[in-house]
Design a protein around this motif. Structure first.
Motif, mmCIF file in Angstrom:
data_model
loop_
_atom_site.group_PDB
_atom_site.id
_atom_site.type_symbol
_atom_site.label_atom_id
_atom_site.label_comp_id
_atom_site.label_asym_id
_atom_site.label_seq_id
_atom_site.Cartn_x
_atom_site.Cartn_y
_atom_site.Cartn_z
ATOM 1 N N HIS A 320 -4.772 -10.723 -0.188
ATOM 2 C CA HIS A 320 -3.407 -10.834 -0.712
ATOM 3 C C HIS A 320 -3.398 -10.503 -2.200
ATOM 4 O O HIS A 320 -2.537 -9.739 -2.665
ATOM 5 C CB HIS A 320 -2.873 -12.242 -0.469
ATOM 6 N N ALA A 321 -4.360 -11.049 -2.948
ATOM 7 C CA ALA A 321 -4.445 -10.746 -4.385
ATOM 8 C C ALA A 321 -4.697 -9.267 -4.616
ATOM 9 O O ALA A 321 -4.123 -8.655 -5.533
ATOM 10 C CB ALA A 321 -5.538 -11.589 -5.034
ATOM 11 N N LEU A 322 -5.562 -8.654 -3.798
ATOM 12 C CA LEU A 322 -5.834 -7.222 -3.926
ATOM 13 C C LEU A 322 -4.575 -6.410 -3.694
ATOM 14 O O LEU A 322 -4.275 -5.471 -4.456
ATOM 15 C CB LEU A 322 -6.921 -6.816 -2.924
ATOM 16 N N GLU A 323 -3.814 -6.743 -2.643
ATOM 17 C CA GLU A 323 -2.579 -6.000 -2.382
ATOM 18 C C GLU A 323 -1.600 -6.160 -3.537
ATOM 19 O O GLU A 323 -0.944 -5.192 -3.947
ATOM 20 C CB GLU A 323 -1.923 -6.466 -1.087
ATOM 21 N N VAL A 324 -1.498 -7.372 -4.085
ATOM 22 C CA VAL A 324 -0.600 -7.600 -5.220
ATOM 23 C C VAL A 324 -1.022 -6.743 -6.419
ATOM 24 O O VAL A 324 -0.187 -6.087 -7.053
ATOM 25 C CB VAL A 324 -0.576 -9.089 -5.600
ATOM 26 N N MET A 325 -2.300 -6.704 -6.721
ATOM 27 C CA MET A 325 -2.776 -5.926 -7.870
ATOM 28 C C MET A 325 -2.513 -4.438 -7.682
ATOM 29 O O MET A 325 -2.009 -3.761 -8.587
ATOM 30 C CB MET A 325 -4.261 -6.188 -8.101
ATOM 31 N N THR A 343 1.025 -11.905 3.565
ATOM 32 C CA THR A 343 1.291 -13.220 3.004
ATOM 33 C C THR A 343 0.059 -14.065 3.279
ATOM 34 O O THR A 343 -0.856 -13.647 3.996
ATOM 35 C CB THR A 343 2.555 -13.864 3.595
ATOM 36 N N VAL A 344 0.009 -15.244 2.702
ATOM 37 C CA VAL A 344 -1.144 -16.114 2.875
ATOM 38 C C VAL A 344 -0.675 -17.547 2.670
ATOM 39 O O VAL A 344 0.231 -17.800 1.869
ATOM 40 C CB VAL A 344 -2.269 -15.744 1.878
ATOM 41 N N ALA A 345 -1.254 -18.452 3.405
ATOM 42 C CA ALA A 345 -0.917 -19.855 3.189
ATOM 43 C C ALA A 345 -1.452 -20.307 1.843
ATOM 44 O O ALA A 345 -2.549 -19.918 1.435
ATOM 45 C CB ALA A 345 -1.509 -20.712 4.306
#
Length: 364
Positions: A320-325, A343-345
């Motif tokens: 999720h962090a990778l996709e956001v970056m 998304t992620v819990a």
């Protein structure tokens, strides 16, 4: 959980220092593209064998691969480990390309193995105490956050900084995981981003080591600004730079209807949390109340060993962090808002728990 570590570079020393205090984790083998370097590490740690990468992946004594290779190799090594039936735990960033990270998760799901992702610094008392303060309503309803990392560049201290200034590098992919993992832990997942980026110069000069004085090319943007729209509606402003000298801003600040919270450096496990209350006269320290105490890099492996599929420093969070970056980088190129598909819990909070040599458990 028996660990085979692939990659014996600079970051490995921090993991090696933590292994002795993890009661449910044992390092059994190490490998590196430079076998002599692996042998040197193994020689300093009793019971640890130096192997080639192929030997380590085939070794039945290894059930989990700690992947400390360079970012560009993370996804490939993860997939090879999964194909060999191993759990994997990768250093940040989870991968370089979003699609490669997604392929790792798909392969792991099909194989029935666990996937973890650094950074695990968010499991320490700094971020976890801040999370507890937010969850307790100390600042009211969160409205916005800022995450700021400014440095003049890693070439000043790193003897081989080339990869920081090539595709897959830069301040966002290098340091962004710490801040985004923390923001998601504090405020939940991200649904969309906007962004802008720039670079101050086309080459950098190495400042230390045998290559001191050598110029290296800069082929990526080195100052990144993004706005993250969390699913909760909170807006986080992200500034990651290799072009600035210093800042007086707190690494992370979370602003709510009843106060503002200062969160310590997410590249560290500890640090003071402070609050400025609505109507208050200044910043007040928030008592430490959550997180692994005295933790170091590798506590995520202990969390994985004891919690299994409910591990907090998960591959899903890393992805999720990778996709956001990558979405921030895409938005900076196109000028358009980019929606986040994954998304992620929000990871479960960490209870206050010591990490000590000889403890039967570090809790959690």
């Amino acid at each position: 959980m028996r660990i085979g570590m692939i990659g014996c570079g600079n970051i490995s020393a921090q993991y090696l220092a933590t292994f002795p205090v993890l009661p449910d984790v044992e390092l059994v083998a190490v490998a590196d593209i430079d076998l002599e370097r692996a042998r040197a590490v193994a020689g300093e740690h009793e019971g640890v064998r130096a192997l080639t990468v192929d030997e380590l992946l085939a070794d039945p004594a290894v059930d989990t691969v700690l992947n400390l290779t360079i970012p560009a190799a993370h996804a490939e090594v993860d997939r090879r480990a999964i194909a060999a039936g191993k759990n994997v735990y990768a250093e940040k960033p989870f991968a370089v390309e979003t699609a490669d990270g997604a392929a790792v998760l798909e392969a792991a799901a099909a194989a029935g193995v666990l996937v973890g992702s650094a950074p695990d610094t968010v499991l320490g008392v700094g971020t976890q105490t801040a999370r507890a303060a937010i969850d307790q309503g100390l600042i009211g309803a969160p409205v916005a956050a800022t995450a700021t990392m400014l440095t003049p560049g890693h070439e000043r201290w790193h003897p081989n900084p080339d990869f920081y200034y090539a595709p897959g590098g830069g301040p966002l992919l290098d340091m962004g995981p710490y801040y985004i993992h923390s923001l998601v832990t504090l405020l939940g997942p991200v649904s969309a981003v906007i962004g802008a980026a720039s670079r101050s110069r086309e080459e950098r000069t190495i400042g230390s080591g045998p290559r001191e004085g050598e110029s290296i090319p800069v082929t990526i943007d080195t100052h990144i600004t993004g706005v993250l729209v969390h699913e909760s509606g909170v807006l986080s402003t992200l500034v990651m730079s290799f072009d600035a000298v210093a800042t007086a801003a707190h690494p992370i600040e979370v602003h709510g209807t009843e106060g503002s919270l200062a969160v310590p450096d997410p590249n560290r496990f500890d640090g003071e949390v402070s609050v400025h209350r609505l109507g208050g006269e200044g910043w007040e320290a928030v008592p430490e109340q959550a997180g692994y105490v005295g933790a170091g890099r590798g506590i995520g492996l202990q969390d994985m060993a004891t919690r299994g599929e409910e591990l907090r420093a998960s591959g899903a969070l890393g992805q999720h962090a990778l996709e956001v970056m990558n979405a921030v980088l895409e938005a900076s190129r196109t000028g358009a808002r980019v929606e986040i598909a994954s998304t992620v819990a929000r990871p479960e909070a960490v209870a206050h728990a010591d990490v000590r040599v000889g403890e039967a458990s570090v809790g959690g």
